[in-house]
Structures are given as structure tokens and as C-alpha cells.
Design an enzyme around this catalytic site. Sequence first.
Site, PDB file in Angstrom:
ATOM      1  N   GLN A 237       0.821  -1.210   0.000  1.00  0.00           N
ATOM      2  CA  GLN A 237       0.000   0.000   0.000  1.00  0.00           C
ATOM      3  C   GLN A 237       0.860   1.267   0.000  1.00  0.00           C
ATOM      4  OE1 GLN A 237      -3.294  -1.968   2.885  1.00  0.00           O
ATOM      5  NE2 GLN A 237      -3.724   0.170   2.457  1.00  0.00           N
ATOM      6  N   ARG A 384      -9.730  -0.018   7.422  1.00  0.00           N
ATOM      7  CA  ARG A 384     -10.742   0.953   7.000  1.00  0.00           C
ATOM      8  C   ARG A 384     -11.067   1.978   8.081  1.00  0.00           C
ATOM      9  NH1 ARG A 384     -14.312  -0.907   2.187  1.00  0.00           N
ATOM     10  NH2 ARG A 384     -14.677   1.158   1.325  1.00  0.00           N
ATOM     11  N   CYS A 385     -10.043   2.561   8.600  1.00  0.00           N
ATOM     12  CA  CYS A 385     -10.219   3.634   9.572  1.00  0.00           C
ATOM     13  C   CYS A 385      -8.882   4.297   9.702  1.00  0.00           C
ATOM     14  CB  CYS A 385     -10.665   3.066  10.901  1.00  0.00           C
ATOM     15  SG  CYS A 385      -9.628   3.477  12.283  1.00  0.00           S
ATOM     16  N   GLU A 760     -13.036   5.383   4.216  1.00  0.00           N
ATOM     17  CA  GLU A 760     -13.100   4.750   5.530  1.00  0.00           C
ATOM     18  C   GLU A 760     -14.347   5.108   6.310  1.00  0.00           C
ATOM     19  OE1 GLU A 760      -9.541   6.560   6.983  1.00  0.00           O
ATOM     20  OE2 GLU A 760      -8.475   4.729   6.540  1.00  0.00           O
TER      21      GLU A 760
HETATM   22  N1  PCD Z   1     -14.827  13.383  -2.075  1.00  0.00           N
HETATM   23  C1  PCD Z   1     -14.462  12.223  -2.631  1.00  0.00           C
HETATM   24  C2  PCD Z   1     -13.606  11.370  -1.916  1.00  0.00           C
HETATM   25  C3  PCD Z   1     -13.213  10.201  -2.505  1.00  0.00           C
HETATM   26  N2  PCD Z   1     -13.654   9.862  -3.731  1.00  0.00           N
HETATM   27  C4  PCD Z   1     -13.178   8.593  -4.323  1.00  0.00           C
HETATM   28  O1  PCD Z   1     -13.393   7.538  -3.472  1.00  0.00           O
HETATM   29  C5  PCD Z   1     -12.251   6.673  -3.430  1.00  0.00           C
HETATM   30  C6  PCD Z   1     -11.637   6.567  -1.999  1.00  0.00           C
HETATM   31  O2  PCD Z   1     -11.022   7.796  -1.703  1.00  0.00           O
HETATM   32  P1  PCD Z   1     -10.331   8.128  -0.325  1.00  0.00           P
HETATM   33  O3  PCD Z   1     -11.331   8.199   0.761  1.00  0.00           O
HETATM   34  O4  PCD Z   1      -9.429   9.282  -0.521  1.00  0.00           O
HETATM   35  O5  PCD Z   1      -9.458   6.841   0.059  1.00  0.00           O
HETATM   36  P2  PCD Z   1      -8.129   6.303  -0.644  1.00  0.00           P
HETATM   37  O6  PCD Z   1      -6.947   6.886   0.063  1.00  0.00           O
HETATM   38  O7  PCD Z   1      -8.213   6.399  -2.074  1.00  0.00           O
HETATM   39  O8  PCD Z   1      -8.233   4.787  -0.285  1.00  0.00           O
HETATM   40  C7  PCD Z   1      -7.941   4.305   1.000  1.00  0.00           C
HETATM   41  C8  PCD Z   1      -9.202   3.735   1.637  1.00  0.00           C
HETATM   42  O9  PCD Z   1      -9.931   2.959   0.669  1.00  0.00           O
HETATM   43  C9  PCD Z   1     -10.991   2.166   1.203  1.00  0.00           C
HETATM   44  N3  PCD Z   1     -11.763   1.639   0.139  1.00  0.00           N
HETATM   45  C10 PCD Z   1     -11.333   0.488  -0.529  1.00  0.00           C
HETATM   46  N4  PCD Z   1     -11.973   0.112  -1.639  1.00  0.00           N
HETATM   47  C11 PCD Z   1     -11.580  -1.010  -2.272  1.00  0.00           C
HETATM   48  N5  PCD Z   1     -12.242  -1.380  -3.368  1.00  0.00           N
HETATM   49  N6  PCD Z   1     -10.535  -1.748  -1.838  1.00  0.00           N
HETATM   50  C12 PCD Z   1      -9.856  -1.391  -0.733  1.00  0.00           C
HETATM   51  O10 PCD Z   1      -8.835  -2.117  -0.319  1.00  0.00           O
HETATM   52  C13 PCD Z   1     -10.258  -0.269  -0.005  1.00  0.00           C
HETATM   53  N7  PCD Z   1      -9.656   0.106   1.186  1.00  0.00           N
HETATM   54  C14 PCD Z   1     -10.342   1.038   2.018  1.00  0.00           C
HETATM   55  C15 PCD Z   1      -9.365   1.667   2.978  1.00  0.00           C
HETATM   56  S1  PCD Z   1      -8.943   0.772   4.310  1.00  0.00           S
HETATM   57 MO1  PCD Z   1      -7.017   1.720   5.213  1.00  0.00          MO
HETATM   58  O11 PCD Z   1      -5.841   0.960   4.311  1.00  0.00           O
HETATM   59  O12 PCD Z   1      -7.303   0.592   6.624  1.00  0.00           O
HETATM   60  O13 PCD Z   1      -6.038   2.787   6.257  1.00  0.00           O
HETATM   61  S2  PCD Z   1      -7.839   3.514   3.946  1.00  0.00           S
HETATM   62  C16 PCD Z   1      -8.834   2.891   2.817  1.00  0.00           C
HETATM   63  C17 PCD Z   1     -11.269   7.196  -4.419  1.00  0.00           C
HETATM   64  O14 PCD Z   1     -11.421   6.566  -5.644  1.00  0.00           O
HETATM   65  C18 PCD Z   1     -11.672   8.670  -4.539  1.00  0.00           C
HETATM   66  O15 PCD Z   1     -11.268   9.265  -5.650  1.00  0.00           O
HETATM   67  C19 PCD Z   1     -14.504  10.692  -4.435  1.00  0.00           C
HETATM   68  O16 PCD Z   1     -14.916  10.371  -5.555  1.00  0.00           O
HETATM   69  N8  PCD Z   1     -14.876  11.896  -3.871  1.00  0.00           N
END
Ligand code: PCD
Length: 806
Positions: A237, A384-385, A760
Site C-alpha cells: 500500500q 478501513r479507519c 473509511e
Molecule cells: N470526495 C471524494 C472522496 C473520494 N472519492 C473517491 O473515493 C475513493 C476513496 O477515496 P479516499 O477516501 O481518498 O481513500 P483512498 O486513500 O483512495 O483509499 C484508501 C481507503 O480505501 C478504502 N476503500 C477500498 N476500496 C476497495 N475497493 N478496496 C480497498 O482495499 C479499499 N480500502 C479502504 C481503505 S482501508 Mo485503510 O488501508 O485501513 O487505512 S484507507 C482505505 C477514491 O477513488 C476517490 O477518488 C470521491 O470520488 N470523492
Amino acid sequence: MNDQTPTTVERAEKLQGLGCKRKRVEDARFTQGKGHYVDDIKLPGMLFGDFVRSPYGHARIKSINKDAAMAVPGVVAVLTADDLKPLNLHYMPTLAGDVQAVLADEKVLFQGQEVAFVVAENRYVAADAVDLVEVDYEQLPAINNAFKAMDENAPLLREDIKDKMDGAHGPRKHYNHIFNWSVGDREDTHKAIEGADVVAEELITYQRVHPCPLETCGCVASMDKVNGKLTIWGTFQAPHAVRTVASLITNIPEHNIRIISPDIGGGFGNKVGVYPGYICAAVASIVTGVPIKWVEDRMENLTSTAFARDYHMSGKIAATRDGRITALDCHVLADHGAFDACADPTKFPAGFFNICTGSYDIPLAHVSVDGVYTNKAPGGVAYRCSFRVTEASYFIERMIDILARKLDMDPAEIRMKNFIRKDQFPYTSALGWEYDSGDYETALDKAMKTVDYAGLRAEQNANREAFDRGETRKLMGIGVAFFTEIVGAGPVKNCDILGLGMFDSCEIRIHPTGSAIARLGTISQGQGHATTFAQILASEIGIPADQITVEEGDTDTAPYGLGTYGSRSTPVAGAATAMAGRKIRAKAQMIAAYLLEVHEDDLEWDVDRFQVKGNPEQHKTMAEIAFAAYNQAIPGLEPGLEAVSYYDPPNMTYPFGAYICVVDVDVDTGVTDIRRFYALDDCGTRINPMIIEGQVHGGLTESLAIAMGQEIAYDEIGNVKGSSLLDFFLPTAVETPAWETDYTVTPSPHHPIGAKGVGESPNVGGVSAFSNAVNDAFAHKGLTHTQMPHDHWRVWKTAEKLGLNG
Ligand code: PCD
Ligand SMILES: [Cu+]
């Protein structure tokens, strides 16, 4: 030029720029099975690496015998810590300033820990040989409970640092202690709580979970001994950060390392950290001179790569009798597992947990976090935070509900009453963050009207009476959650990872015929960057999105950036993209002025062209300008049309949302039906509404998984109890309800196009909404709080404890 003069609106539509529901360009290959993932990479002579892993949670390694494994035809090498020691690679630095064993040295500290690396002709031979490596273990007592980690006679876990009384984040109180981090005014907060009208108190645990992306982690490392070049394709990433770290630990000069993230099948924070598999594959390739592939299987992914959460949050929230919150106090016990490999900006060992005052104007607050070692897998990723924000948001959203109950107030009403008001932005919280913009009342009001909140509460009252009369065995619950995220790390002045400032970048080249390529320091894992970043540019430089290639993930071609996690791509790289576009436009204006023989200031920008003010027939389109950049000698200007921007954001962005969830809980079976889920998100300017909707659907589904079933639990001797998809809950279409999505738009005042992150948000808001709904179903029976996940068993137990089961 003799064009058919389409209207401004028509020309703008053709660009498919900001706000367009442009179809995802990536999907042509993804839907046809033509994606190119790590496991699709097959190089001549490539070998496969596989791990011998510890069956114990805590044990001493007395001996390792490789003979039988080495005797298997097709086995090339078996590496152990002793082989890595001469290279000084048996330990690697973690993102959190700790070290982690690449291959276990004398001791194993969690089940699934890497003990030896077998290199063989293919995956099958390697797996056979793994079984034949004989490791003699002496089992030791394990710690599976963070509350016991700092007991007086607790087993010593980290012998390698036992005498180190100062960690990366200050003094350690105990040999199993990692750090203490505190923020806010301790004394005044405690005083305010002592003297308050009403105080609600609770221990809120956010269980250990795992991001479990569809594609597991893996890499192919290839050392070209002739040219001295090491290339690693991997599920990264943050490819540039991996290159820098790889250079620092291998001493291979950075220009001789090339990191490539190909297509990635979901990241969710799981692919931010550095795992022993990457190091072992690289070392094995350096030693053998042939490419080595390492790809985890599902059980390895669940047991040994980065977990998330595992936070025990003890809170106190104080208020006046009429429901005005006066203070918040929180003490967190953070279970980091065997090594501190938490992925956070370096100065923030508990991430942005101090966003835990949430969306409310709370005058006094104090937070103190203690990190401890246990016999569990290391990690601590976002899932996802953005850096512990979902923990913080879950904490405050549960505390507010508990307080509301104590005050006999409606959960929506208490939120409305304590919101940071629109005219208070930019707002500085008691714990030090400056919220950029928000309009919370409008959002919650819209949510309540859309779902007919008053009607739902009336229906709930009727349901409760019917339940008490014995006419139904189901209880209706309504979960209200409001969240503020903090995404877009971040200002270089306070956010860095191992000293690398968290800016991001975009480099644009316009080709002579008016199409373009943009390269960024981020990397999509499914978010659709190739679609959306082209849209930003289309609006900035007037070239149709379809004529702009977006490329990410190859450190030999992309400008340096810190990668994609913490919803930072839009706030940071998206801003860089707009800024680079503006540089292109500034040069284009000079070219147009020369071509039209007017002064630059006499020109104005109109969608895809510069035109002479007051005389729009006199114009040069971006395509014409691009050609001129390569074809004419313009006095005072270099040929070509390129720009690069490295963007250091002045602040984070603070997206927010109002979520409402309605559930029906069957007290006899513990089964919770999700009747309705409404999610209103405000992420400022919306780049692609269709992608945003997809992001919200995905995030909500993950929040359903976490709130209703996911847990990586350990038993007393350190066995992982959720190590396969038989035990670890991954919702399918069957369990997933139909999501209702909605939005308001409150632009970020400091982002060049006003956009905030969104990826997120749904997870942050969703978990609280589900949990509040389940708790709410039992509230009138005296329940204040019950721990997640709310699986059938736990919900049934709750009903039983409350005496509701026959
Ligand atoms: N106002 C606004 C904002 C935003 N957007 C879109 O929506 C999306 C997202 O963005 P953002 O919020 O800035 O974010 P990024 O940096 O691009 O990415 C990151 C995130 O992303 C989410 N989502 C998703 N989806 C998918 N399909 N796969 C994946 O793996 C994933 N992962 C998850 C996570 S866990 Mo961490 O790593 O725990 O810290 S952190 C995270 C991109 O396409 C953009 O461009 C729009 O349209 N408008
Ligand atoms: Cu405190």
C-alpha cells in the site's frame, strides 16, 4: 478553428470531470479476469518460499533440524534466524519504532510466528518440506489478556528488550509495557468529572479483528546480480516507503531497488506494514540469484499478518442534568501483540485516537493510552479507519448513548444538543485537533427526516408493549450514530512515517496530441484511482478523462509519495493532482497568449480552452496548446508541457456522517435482522458519486462484519480461535442488507477542490450504528452496554441475562 461550437455545458460534460458518475476504467480488466496480481507474476527460474510457523503462542526453541526437509527433491534452501544473523536481518524495524523477529530467534511469541523459510521448486514441494522441518519447542505460559500483561509475575515476553526501560515513545513501566501516550488536561478533566451532575462510566472493548482482503499478502523478489538491481513486486500500500526501508535494511542503494505494486485485491490496511515474507523472499533471491515468490494462504493471513483494534477503553463522560456534556475521560489499554508493529504516523503511537471527543463540543477531555505486549500476532492497522479513528468514534458513540440513557434523553436529541455548531468551524477540540469544516445539525436532521425517526420511535414503543404482552418475541432497536473522521495525513510538520513526511505527489505529462499521463505517489487497491484522478485533472486542464492515463505503484516511474491508506489519497494526492494541473494550466495560458498575440491577462479559462475576454471566438483549446508546446519555439518558454506537484496539506480533512440503523432482535435465537440502514455521508466536494456509493457500500459491509461477528480471539495458551473462514465471519450477499445512501456537501476550506476522503467513513460510522441498535433493543430492559461482536450467541446470552428467555 472551425468547431461546431458546442455549448459550455456540452463541452464540460464531454470531459467527464468532477461530479460525473464516470464508469470505472479499471473494471474492463477486472470483470474479464484480466487483472494482474502478484500471483500472476511468473518469472523464468522462479522458486517458491513457504514458512514453518510456530504452533505455540509462547515457547522456547531448543533446536531446529533441517535435514529431512533439505532431503526433499526440489528443496533449495531452508533459512532460519541463524542464517539471517550474519546479514543482521534476523530482526527488522517496525513502523512503530520497535523491532520484529523476521525468523524467530530462540523464542516464539505468537501462534503462527515465522520460524524457518523453505525455498523450493514450487509451492507444493515447499509445503511438504515445511512439514519435515523438526523444531523442538519448550512451551511457556502465555498472555492472552492485556489486563494481565503488566501483572507482577507476568511471563516475560520480550527477552530481546527486557532491560530497555525506554521505548520508542518514552519510558516503559514494566517489561511487557510498550508506551504511555496521553493528551489533554488531566487534572481539570478529572475535577470536572468529580463535581459533575451526572457521570456515565463504562468499559468499552473493541475486539481484535482482521481486514481479511480477498487477495492475501505476497511478493516476488528478483535480484539481478549482473546489474545489482533488486526488483520486488508486492501487495504494497506504500511502495515508495517500502523502497526506502528496503534500502536502509539491506544497504542496497535506493536507486537500485525498484518496488512495484501491481493490481491489488483489496488492502484495508493489511498491506501497509512490512512482513517477514518480504524480507525472506528478498534475502533468498539475493542468495540464490533467482526470483522468489512468497504468497500467504488464508490461514497465514488471518493468523500472522496485521490485525486491527484490540482496544480496551475505560471511559467517563460527565454532563449537566439537562444533557450538556462537560468532560470526557478515557484510559485505553492497547493490546499490540508480540511486537509493536502498529502502523501509525511516528509521533502518534495511538494513532489519532484523540479524535475521541467526536462531533461534540466538549470543553474538557483527557486521554491516556498504554500499549502492552501479549502473545498475539503483531500489527495494529487501520482496517478501513484512519489510525484508530474507528476505536475513538465507537467509544464516544457508545458513551453518548449510555449517557443519554442515564439522563433519560433520546440519543438523537443529546447529539443535537452537543454538536459543534456550524459557526464554530474551524473548531479546535479539547484534545488538540482543528476540524476544518462541518454542518452536523443539517446532516442529522436530514437523516432523521428521511427515516421518519419520530415514527420509528413510536413504532418501537408499540413493539415494546406488544413484547411485554407476549405478542412477539422480537425487540426492535434503533441505532443512531454520528461520526467525524480525520483523514488525509498529513501535514509534514506533525505526520511522518519513520522520518518520511506524509506529503504526496502527482506528475503530469501532456502529449503533443493533447492526451496525458499522470503518475501519483499513491496506489489503488480497488478504490478506482485511475477513474477519479483523471476526473480531477479533466476539470483542471480541460482534457477529457478518457484521454488521461493514471499510473501508480512503480517507484521507478512514479514521483515519491507515502501511499494509500487512512483515506489520504484524495485529501493529499488528489490535492497534488489539482495543483499540478494548475501548473499545467498556467503554462498553457502563456502559450495561448503567444498564439493569440494578446497579453496573458486578457485571457480567461473556459472549460477546455483559453479565450480572449469579451471575444470567445478568439480562443485556443487545450489540445491546440498542447501541440504548440511541442511544435513551436515560444520565446521565453521551454518546450513541452509537464508539471509535478508535491503537496503538503495544511491540515487534515474531517468528513462526517449521520447513520441510522433499525434492527429486530429475536430474543429466543439471538438472531438480529437488519431491517434498515441509512447512511448519510459528507465528504465535501464529490469527485465521482458512483464510486463514492460503492465505497460506502463496501465500508458498511465491513462494519456489519465487525459489529455483528468478526473476532480474532485467543485461548489461554495462545491458540488463535478465528484462523479460518469457518470461524472468522465474512458476510456474503445473504447477510448483507440493502444500503440506503445519502449525502450533504460541506467542502473542505483548505483542499484545492474542497474534497475530503470517504473510503473509511462508512466503517467508522457503521460499527457504532449497528452496535447502538443492538444495545438499544434491550435498553428498556436495563441494558447499558454489551460487547461486540453481536453474534447470535452473545445476543442470546444478553437476552438470557436480562431474563427474557422463557
Ligand atoms: N470526495 C471524494 C472522496 C473520494 N472519492 C473517491 O473515493 C475513493 C476513496 O477515496 P479516499 O477516501 O481518498 O481513500 P483512498 O486513500 O483512495 O483509499 C484508501 C481507503 O480505501 C478504502 N476503500 C477500498 N476500496 C476497495 N475497493 N478496496 C480497498 O482495499 C479499499 N480500502 C479502504 C481503505 S482501508 Mo485503510 O488501508 O485501513 O487505512 S484507507 C482505505 C477514491 O477513488 C476517490 O477518488 C470521491 O470520488 N470523492
Ligand atoms: Cu484521565
